[in-house]
Design a protein around this motif. Structure first.
Motif, short mmCIF file in Angstrom:
data_model
loop_
_atom_site.label_atom_id
_atom_site.label_comp_id
_atom_site.label_asym_id
_atom_site.label_seq_id
_atom_site.Cartn_x
_atom_site.Cartn_y
_atom_site.Cartn_z
N HIS A 57 -2.36 -1.25 -12.55
CA HIS A 57 -3.52 -1.19 -11.66
C HIS A 57 -3.04 -0.90 -10.25
O HIS A 57 -1.89 -1.17 -9.91
CB HIS A 57 -4.37 -2.47 -11.72
CG HIS A 57 -3.73 -3.66 -11.09
ND1 HIS A 57 -2.80 -4.46 -11.75
CD2 HIS A 57 -3.87 -4.19 -9.84
CE1 HIS A 57 -2.41 -5.43 -10.94
NE2 HIS A 57 -3.04 -5.30 -9.78
N GLU A 58 -3.91 -0.30 -9.46
CA GLU A 58 -3.57 0.06 -8.09
C GLU A 58 -4.33 -0.84 -7.13
O GLU A 58 -5.45 -1.26 -7.41
CB GLU A 58 -3.93 1.52 -7.82
CG GLU A 58 -3.17 2.48 -8.71
CD GLU A 58 -3.61 3.92 -8.54
OE1 GLU A 58 -2.76 4.81 -8.73
OE2 GLU A 58 -4.78 4.16 -8.20
N GLN A 59 -3.69 -1.12 -5.99
CA GLN A 59 -4.32 -1.97 -4.98
C GLN A 59 -3.97 -1.43 -3.60
O GLN A 59 -2.80 -1.26 -3.28
CB GLN A 59 -3.83 -3.41 -5.15
CG GLN A 59 -4.55 -4.40 -4.28
CD GLN A 59 -4.12 -5.82 -4.61
OE1 GLN A 59 -3.05 -6.07 -5.17
NE2 GLN A 59 -4.96 -6.78 -4.25
N GLN A 60 -4.99 -1.15 -2.81
CA GLN A 60 -4.78 -0.65 -1.44
C GLN A 60 -4.38 -1.81 -0.53
O GLN A 60 -5.03 -2.85 -0.52
CB GLN A 60 -6.08 -0.02 -0.93
CG GLN A 60 -5.94 0.67 0.40
CD GLN A 60 -5.25 2.01 0.30
OE1 GLN A 60 -5.44 2.75 -0.64
NE2 GLN A 60 -4.42 2.31 1.29
N ARG A 61 -3.27 -1.65 0.19
CA ARG A 61 -2.80 -2.64 1.16
C ARG A 61 -2.55 -1.89 2.47
O ARG A 61 -1.50 -1.27 2.63
CB ARG A 61 -1.50 -3.30 0.70
CG ARG A 61 -1.62 -4.12 -0.53
CD ARG A 61 -1.93 -5.56 -0.15
NE ARG A 61 -2.12 -6.35 -1.36
CZ ARG A 61 -1.62 -7.54 -1.52
NH1 ARG A 61 -0.89 -8.10 -0.59
NH2 ARG A 61 -1.86 -8.21 -2.62
#
Length: 142
Positions: A57-61
């Motif tokens: 999964h991808e997560q914007q930080r």
């Protein structure tokens, strides 16, 4: 959760500033998939050079997109690649057998964290596997 099939180019175990270990699977296209979960990291040794199916999964930080590894499943390779997997398997068996000699004296009496164990055994396993592969390619005496 998205999934894809990739060939594993490299596996890394990196210590964070906070003291935990970040495990990184790098695919043959340079994509990086990160996990802090030791149960996933435990399945990574021996996958270098092999095809796997990964869930992530991808997560914007901030300005960065982090890609987190949620699962890894080795895929069957054609018979031709069997030699390399045999060398890796023998390399890991040899590294495990040699662990008491590769680790510090206190490691025999105390539990060794998995990331420390991996960092110590992975280079030795690579040397053994490369030596076996080299013997297969250039057999003929010495």
């Amino acid at each position: 959760m998205p999934e894809t099939e990739v060939r594993v180019r490299e596996l890394k175990a990196l210590r964070t500033q906070g003291g935990s270990t970040r495990f990184v699977l790098v695919d043959d296209q340079g994509g990086e998939y990160t996990t802090f979960r030791e149960e996933i990291a435990a399945g990574l040794p021996g996958l270098e050079g092999k095809r796997v199916r990964i869930e992530y999964h991808e997560q914007q930080r901030g300005n960065y997109m982090n890609v987190y590894l949620d699962g890894v499943e080795p895929l069957d390779e054609p018979a031709r690649d069997g030699e390399q997997s045999d060398a890796d398997e023998v390399g890991w068996k040899t590294a495990i057998d040699a662990a008491p000699y590769l680790l510090s004296d206190k490691a025999v009496e105390e539990e060794v964290p998995p990331e420390e164990l991996f960092e110590k055994l992975q280079p030795f396993k690579e040397l053994v596997a490369e030596d076996i592969e080299g013997d297969d390619e250039g057999s003929g005496g010495g």
